[in-house]
Design a protein around this motif. Structure first.
Motif: not given
Length: 200
Positions: A3-15
């Motif tokens: 879950p932490f990995k997915r959250m970091v990926q979403t925060i960094s990739y989404m913008p």
């Protein structure tokens, strides 16, 4: 920790997939004098007075760099991670057996392995260096910060569309295209010269 990995990926990739309109609105909200979270944090920690970050020219360049880095760092990470995945894992295993630490593995295996990707990205960015993101500057700048943060593409836009000097805008656009082409050809020549892959 998935879950932490997915959250970091979403925060960094989404913008990367957000429009500059959304990014600029977020920065105006974050840096707002009264309601912005940055001013609230500074007031709570050191008792600082609220500042108009978006209206002060000497902060504008930093805001442009930070906003662009936040928007594009996730996409850059995807590109470089893909290049790193292509490196043979046996090279790292052999390096560990030889007693190489993480830094030596990075210096002697990872960097040479992703060097073609680094050179390719530099070439692409050099070709577009004069055509910097006008939309970002147009949305983040204010009348107070425009003299500090004006870029060639936004200036051409204001002259061509705003003042209807179409011949001037065409000449300036041709000038930036020619310079960008020359930079791209020079970067390609240097890339081939140092033994890396070229675009052509």
């Amino acid at each position: 920790n998935v879950p932490f990995k997915r959250m970091v990926q979403t925060i960094s990739y989404m913008p990367h997939f957000f429009s500059w309109v959304i990014i600029a609105a977020m920065f105006f909200d974050i840096l707002a004098p009264r309601t912005g979270i940055i001013n609230k944090i500074l007031a709570a920690l050191v008792g600082a007075e609220p500042r108009m970050w978006m209206g002060e020219p000497h902060y504008f360049r930093s805001i442009v760099v930070i906003s662009n880095a936040w928007k594009e760092s996730g996409w850059g990470a995807i590109v470089y991670l893909a290049a790193m995945m292509a490196i043979d894992p046996q090279l790292y295993e052999a390096a560990v057996i030889d007693g190489a630490g993480k830094f030596r593995q990075m210096w002697h295996i990872t960097l040479p392995g992703i060097a073609p990707t680094i050179v390719f990205i530099i070439m692409i960015r050099l070709g577009a260096i004069l055509g910097s993101d006008m939309e970002q500057i147009m949305l983040l700048s204010t009348p107070a910060t425009l003299p500090t943060g004006d870029v060639l593409s936004y200036y051409v836009y204001r002259m061509g569309i705003g003042r209807m000097q179409f011949s001037f805008a065409t000449a300036a656009g041709l000038f930036t295209s020619v310079i960008g082409f020359l930079l791209l050809v020079s970067a390609n020549y240097l890339s081939v010269k140092i033994g890396q892959r070229g675009l052509f």
